[in-house]
Motif scaffolding. Structure first.
Motif, PDB file in Angstrom:
ATOM      1  N   PRO A 203       0.819  -1.226   0.000  1.00 37.22           N
ATOM      2  CA  PRO A 203       0.000   0.000   0.000  1.00 37.22           C
ATOM      3  C   PRO A 203       0.849   1.272   0.000  1.00 37.22           C
ATOM      4  O   PRO A 203       0.369   2.335  -0.409  1.00 37.22           O
ATOM      5  N   ALA A 204       2.101   1.159   0.455  1.00 33.60           N
ATOM      6  CA  ALA A 204       2.975   2.336   0.522  1.00 33.60           C
ATOM      7  C   ALA A 204       3.949   2.392  -0.646  1.00 33.60           C
ATOM      8  O   ALA A 204       5.034   2.986  -0.531  1.00 33.60           O
ATOM      9  N   ALA A 205       3.617   1.746  -1.765  1.00 31.72           N
ATOM     10  CA  ALA A 205       4.502   1.764  -2.929  1.00 31.72           C
ATOM     11  C   ALA A 205       4.760   3.197  -3.386  1.00 31.72           C
ATOM     12  O   ALA A 205       3.900   4.072  -3.282  1.00 31.72           O
ATOM     13  N   THR A 206       5.967   3.434  -3.877  1.00 28.40           N
ATOM     14  CA  THR A 206       6.380   4.782  -4.287  1.00 28.40           C
ATOM     15  C   THR A 206       5.976   5.057  -5.742  1.00 28.40           C
ATOM     16  O   THR A 206       6.265   4.255  -6.633  1.00 28.40           O
ATOM     17  N   TYR A 207       5.347   6.192  -5.942  1.00 27.51           N
ATOM     18  CA  TYR A 207       4.939   6.582  -7.299  1.00 27.51           C
ATOM     19  C   TYR A 207       6.187   6.907  -8.119  1.00 27.51           C
ATOM     20  O   TYR A 207       7.075   7.656  -7.687  1.00 27.51           O
TER      21      TYR A 207
END
Length: 280
Positions: A203-207
């Motif tokens: 859920p905290a993947a980096t754009y």
């Protein structure tokens, strides 16, 4: 008549008593020599025992001394070897396909690059109460990955060791290939980098960037660091409700890629030698 001298009679004794008396005298005369012999025997035994004990003690002490010297010598040799080898061990590097080419002059005007295709594909539904990854695969990758809307794709890339650790992600759309939209329609796919080398829902993947899919064109992301011999996991999201992406996998995976893969619909990571190779 002369005076007669009176004699007193001696007590009579038997011959046997005389013999016993002589034997006692003989034994008494023999006692000093027997004692002397026993004394000499005891003294000899004591000397031999002292000698044996001394020899054993000397042997034990010699053994201990020898072991101590051997241990000290071994320890000294190990320290000297470690001191000698430490700089050389620090100079060792991981095996590389370019091992031994360090002394070859490099032309800064030339840029090396290499393209690589994804290895594994997964999808999951973000609207599900308990989203889980579903593997997308088939024999010889003769299958299609479908995502869009709430369905997202998670894809694993392996970065080979070519000494090229500056990467971009590209999306190419071939004519009539891969997307459930007319060729003249454009759309956007948001690309995220998962904070792990393992495939998982993050859920905290980096754009990273947004890639546009336009017929017969290629869209490229901004550069990112890609360590050699590592895995980079991306998440692809097409958040438009009517977005549906159908992408055949045959020919655009690391297992099935060929000379014609660059013209097919699919994603590709390109490794570059330096940042200026990307911006030029």
């Amino acid at each position: 008549m002369p005076d007669q001298t009176s004699y007193s009679l001696l007590a009579s004794s038997s011959p046997h008593d005389s013999v016993d008396h002589l034997q006692h005298f003989a034994e008494d005369d023999a006692l000093p020599s027997s004692r002397a012999q026993r004394s000499v025997g005891l003294s000899d035994m004591t000397c031999w025992r002292v000698l044996v004990f001394s020899c054993v003690a000397a042997l034990i002490l010699s053994t201990i001394n020898l072991l101590s010297l051997s241990a000290r010598a071994t320890n000294l040799m190990v320290r000297e070897y470690s001191t000698y080898m430490q700089p050389r061990l620090s100079q060792l590097r991981q095996p590389s396909v370019y091992l031994g080419l360090e002394n070859i002059p490099v032309n800064p005007l030339s840029c090396r690059s290499r393209g690589t295709f994804p290895r594994r594909f997964y999808t999951y539904d973000a609207n599900s109460p308990q989203p889980r990854l579903v593997r997308v695969h088939g024999p010889d990758d003769k299958t299609t990955i479908t995502f869009g809307g709430s369905v997202r794709a998670v894809v694993d890339f392996y970065i080979p060791d070519y000494g090229l650790e500056n990467c971009t992600l590209s999306l190419r759309r071939a004519p009539n290939g891969g997307f459930g939209m007319p060729d003249n329609t454009t759309g956007n796919i948001d690309v995220y980098i998962v904070h792990d080398t393992e495939v998982r829902i993050d859920p905290a993947a980096t754009y990273l960037d947004t890639l546009s899919y336009i017929s017969e064109q290629e869209s490229t992301s901004r550069a990112f660091h890609c360590p050699s011999r590592s895995h980079v996991v991306f998440e692809w999201r097409c958040l438009t409700e009517d977005c549906v992406v159908y992408m055949p996998l045959e020919g655009v995976t690391s297992r099935t890629a060929s000379g014609t893969s660059l013209s097919q619909t699919g994603f590709r990571v390109t490794q570059y030698e330096a940042m200026h190779c990307i911006t030029d």
